[in-house]
Design a protein around this motif. Structure first.
Motif, PDB file in Angstrom:
ATOM      1  N   ARG A   1      -0.699  -4.449  -6.920  1.00 36.97           N
ATOM      2  CA  ARG A   1      -1.457  -5.674  -7.478  1.00 36.97           C
ATOM      3  C   ARG A   1      -1.209  -5.774  -8.896  1.00 36.97           C
ATOM      4  NH1 ARG A   1      -5.672  -2.200  -5.789  1.00 36.97           N
ATOM      5  NH2 ARG A   1      -6.629  -2.164  -8.004  1.00 36.97           N
ATOM      6  N   GLU A   2      -1.382  -7.346  -9.423  1.00 42.65           N
ATOM      7  CA  GLU A   2      -1.074  -7.728 -10.575  1.00 42.65           C
ATOM      8  C   GLU A   2      -1.366  -6.968 -11.855  1.00 42.65           C
ATOM      9  OE1 GLU A   2      -0.867 -11.836 -13.061  1.00 42.65           O
ATOM     10  OE2 GLU A   2      -1.275 -11.786 -10.874  1.00 42.65           O
ATOM     11  N   ASN A   3      -3.001  -6.723 -11.582  1.00 40.99           N
ATOM     12  CA  ASN A   3      -3.479  -6.150 -12.774  1.00 40.99           C
ATOM     13  C   ASN A   3      -3.969  -4.906 -12.515  1.00 40.99           C
ATOM     14  OD1 ASN A   3      -3.614  -8.268 -14.419  1.00 40.99           O
ATOM     15  ND2 ASN A   3      -5.269  -9.238 -13.246  1.00 40.99           N
ATOM     16  N   GLY A   4      -3.429  -4.038 -11.306  1.00 39.27           N
ATOM     17  CA  GLY A   4      -3.808  -2.682 -11.022  1.00 39.27           C
ATOM     18  C   GLY A   4      -3.309  -1.683 -11.814  1.00 39.27           C
ATOM     19  N   THR A   5      -4.223  -0.550 -12.085  1.00 39.12           N
ATOM     20  CA  THR A   5      -3.840   0.464 -12.886  1.00 39.12           C
ATOM     21  C   THR A   5      -2.836   1.481 -12.389  1.00 39.12           C
ATOM     22  OG1 THR A   5      -5.506   1.737 -12.453  1.00 39.12           O
ATOM     23  CG2 THR A   5      -5.870   0.092 -14.386  1.00 39.12           C
ATOM     24  N   GLY A   6      -2.713   1.687 -11.119  1.00 37.93           N
ATOM     25  CA  GLY A   6      -1.985   2.521 -10.202  1.00 37.93           C
ATOM     26  C   GLY A   6      -2.540   3.969 -10.129  1.00 37.93           C
ATOM     27  N   LEU A   7      -3.984   4.299 -10.792  1.00 39.08           N
ATOM     28  CA  LEU A   7      -4.599   5.288 -10.921  1.00 39.08           C
ATOM     29  C   LEU A   7      -5.581   5.756  -9.760  1.00 39.08           C
ATOM     30  CD1 LEU A   7      -5.405   5.557 -14.627  1.00 39.08           C
ATOM     31  CD2 LEU A   7      -3.759   6.552 -13.630  1.00 39.08           C
ATOM     32  N   GLY A   8      -5.980   4.701  -8.914  1.00 38.12           N
ATOM     33  CA  GLY A   8      -6.950   4.949  -7.858  1.00 38.12           C
ATOM     34  C   GLY A   8      -6.443   6.028  -6.920  1.00 38.12           C
ATOM     35  N   LEU A   9      -5.382   5.581  -6.293  1.00 40.84           N
ATOM     36  CA  LEU A   9      -4.910   6.287  -5.263  1.00 40.84           C
ATOM     37  C   LEU A   9      -4.077   7.817  -5.535  1.00 40.84           C
ATOM     38  CD1 LEU A   9      -2.729   3.686  -3.089  1.00 40.84           C
ATOM     39  CD2 LEU A   9      -4.977   4.758  -2.611  1.00 40.84           C
ATOM     40  N   ALA A  10      -3.739   7.869  -6.884  1.00 37.48           N
ATOM     41  CA  ALA A  10      -3.309   8.984  -7.561  1.00 37.48           C
ATOM     42  C   ALA A  10      -4.452   9.975  -7.585  1.00 37.48           C
ATOM     43  CB  ALA A  10      -2.820   8.963  -8.679  1.00 37.48           C
ATOM     44  N   LEU A  11      -5.657   9.404  -7.942  1.00 36.33           N
ATOM     45  CA  LEU A  11      -6.800  10.414  -8.119  1.00 36.33           C
ATOM     46  C   LEU A  11      -7.330  10.578  -6.643  1.00 36.33           C
ATOM     47  CD1 LEU A  11      -9.134  11.509  -9.606  1.00 36.33           C
ATOM     48  CD2 LEU A  11     -10.319   9.407  -9.751  1.00 36.33           C
ATOM     49  N   VAL A  12      -7.221   9.732  -5.762  1.00 37.72           N
ATOM     50  CA  VAL A  12      -7.647  10.088  -4.406  1.00 37.72           C
ATOM     51  C   VAL A  12      -6.830  11.128  -3.799  1.00 37.72           C
ATOM     52  CG1 VAL A  12      -7.554   9.184  -1.950  1.00 37.72           C
ATOM     53  CG2 VAL A  12      -8.406   7.826  -3.552  1.00 37.72           C
ATOM     54  N   SER A  13      -5.248  11.235  -4.132  1.00 38.48           N
ATOM     55  CA  SER A  13      -4.484  12.127  -3.750  1.00 38.48           C
ATOM     56  C   SER A  13      -4.722  13.661  -4.317  1.00 38.48           C
ATOM     57  CB  SER A  13      -3.193  11.814  -4.130  1.00 38.48           C
ATOM     58  OG  SER A  13      -2.246  13.078  -3.887  1.00 38.48           O
ATOM     59  N   LYS A  14      -5.317  13.500  -5.756  1.00 40.21           N
ATOM     60  CA  LYS A  14      -5.629  14.683  -6.273  1.00 40.21           C
ATOM     61  C   LYS A  14      -7.019  15.385  -5.739  1.00 40.21           C
ATOM     62  CE  LYS A  14      -7.182  16.733 -10.805  1.00 40.21           C
ATOM     63  NZ  LYS A  14      -8.407  17.179 -10.277  1.00 40.21           N
ATOM     64  N   ILE A  15      -8.070  14.493  -5.384  1.00 43.09           N
ATOM     65  CA  ILE A  15      -9.351  14.801  -4.569  1.00 43.09           C
ATOM     66  C   ILE A  15      -8.759  15.520  -3.192  1.00 43.09           C
ATOM     67  CG2 ILE A  15     -11.432  14.138  -3.810  1.00 43.09           C
ATOM     68  CD1 ILE A  15     -11.674  12.234  -6.109  1.00 43.09           C
ATOM     69  N   ILE A  16      -8.221  14.808  -2.666  1.00 41.36           N
ATOM     70  CA  ILE A  16      -7.746  15.799  -1.152  1.00 41.36           C
ATOM     71  C   ILE A  16      -6.987  16.729  -1.409  1.00 41.36           C
ATOM     72  CG2 ILE A  16      -6.657  15.013   0.887  1.00 41.36           C
ATOM     73  CD1 ILE A  16      -9.189  13.333   0.593  1.00 41.36           C
TER      74      ILE A  16
END
Length: 360
Positions: A313-328
């Motif tokens: 996404r143009e203004n995405g941080t790229g942290l959401g899915l990385a955090l999802v991966s860490k939690i899983i």
């Protein structure tokens, strides 16, 4: 045990999709994994031309001819195979002549998605955890000065004209946006183990759906396709809810203002086992899929989609899915993604709650 019975047992025990094709290239035998792969019953498959049921990105007719002529097996690696309405899956294919049955060939397909996804899962886990040190540094070194900048801008605004107020308002808004970003990054620094308890995964999914529908997913249709017989899992409810909300938000934003459909699908599958940190093997039979019909993830990003600071996404941080991966990962689970235009599937695999915990 007779040879016939042994052959039947071996055929039924094959763990990968397998077909027997007659001299006219019609399916004469099919095993259970092949039915599951094509999402079609044996009755509708038997007698059908194999090319009507399977779409394979390889010159399969030529391969069948070579096997029948040379009476020797042939291997085709890394080709896309699809059947029905399912997205293509990369497979290794083995074709071999059947002894004593002239013109018949055995076709065995080995989907590569499990091995490939597992490799991705391990790499994204280490990538997500590599952000922990950075998170603590950013939180301590940047958030405190930002608080001072915000406070100073607010004090200045008390004695400024309307024209200058726009500038101080911009300083305050941008400072708050950076603080929100740092709050998200800071979550990587949380090394506390999950506060696990016995949970019905459908309760969490329903909570996530209701929350999303009154917010960012108000323009979407969310369909629940649950297996009500699933046993409970053993997770931190708050963290897992955060995972589902994040994935629902991604699906909603990917579909854009025109909206679309998100399907929440759960099912039981015992085929996946991962080695836990203590060395013991662990089954991950609880499967949760969040499926959207948006434009899909660009192919060149899919291998890195769980890396920190990777975003489509143009203004995405790229942290959401990385955090999802860490939690899983912290829950000894596994997450993967399959995406083609019109169908993106995030699959989460979790263990069931241990019997001793359920009995408490």
């Amino acid at each position: 045990m007779t040879v016939r019975t042994l052959g039947d047992t071996i055929w039924a025990s094959l763990p990968v999709p397998s077909f027997v094709v007659d001299p006219e290239d019609r399916i004469s035998e099919v095993n259970a994994p092949a039915e599951q792969f094509l999402n079609t019953s044996q009755r509708s498959l038997l007698g059908s031309p194999v090319f009507d049921k399977l779409a394979i990105d390889a010159p399969l007719e030529e391969a069948f001819g070579r096997v029948r002529t040379d009476l020797s097996p042939l291997f085709i690696n890394k080709v896309d195979v699809s059947g029905g309405n399912a997205a293509p899956v990369q497979c290794n294919i083995q074709i071999a002549p059947l002894i004593g049955m002239p013109g018949h060939v055995l076709v065995v397909m080995e989907p590569r998605q499990i091995a490939d996804r597992l490799g991705r899962a391990y790499s994204v886990t280490s990538a997500a955890k590599s952000a922990i040190g950075m998170a603590e540094m950013l939180a301590h070194e940047i958030k405190n000065p930002l608080a001072g900048i915000t406070g100073a801008a607010q004090l200045l605004s008390m004695n400024l004209s309307n024209g200058d107020l726009e500038l101080t308002d911009l300083i305050v808004a941008e400072s708050r946006r950076i603080v929100a970003l740092l709050d998200q990054v800071e979550q990587f620094g949380n090394l506390r183990p999950p506060a696990r308890r016995v949970v019905n995964i459908h309760d969490l999914l329903d909570r996530a759906r209701k929350s999303a529908m009154v917010g960012y997913a108000a323009h979407m249709k969310i369909v629940e396709d649950f297996d009500p017989s699933l046993p409970p899992t053993y997770v931190d409810s708050d963290q897992m809810l955060q995972v589902f909300l994040n994935l629902l938000k991604n699906a909603s934003e990917a579909s854009g203002k025109q909206g679309g459909t998100i399907r929440l699908h759960t099912f039981y599958d015992l085929s996946l086992r991962l080695r836990r940190r203590d060395g013991a093997g662990g089954a991950l039979p609880l499967q949760i899929e969040i499926i959207d019909d948006g434009p899909g993830i660009p192919e060149d990003m899919q291998a890195d989609i769980f890396e920190p600071f990777v975003s489509g996404r143009e203004n995405g941080t790229g942290l959401g899915l990385a955090l999802v991966s860490k939690i899983i990962s912290d829950h000894d689970g596994w997450i993967s993604v399959d995406s083609v235009p019109g169908r993106t599937v995030f699959r989460i695999s979790l263990p069931i709650a241990p019997k001793e915990v359920r009995d408490e």
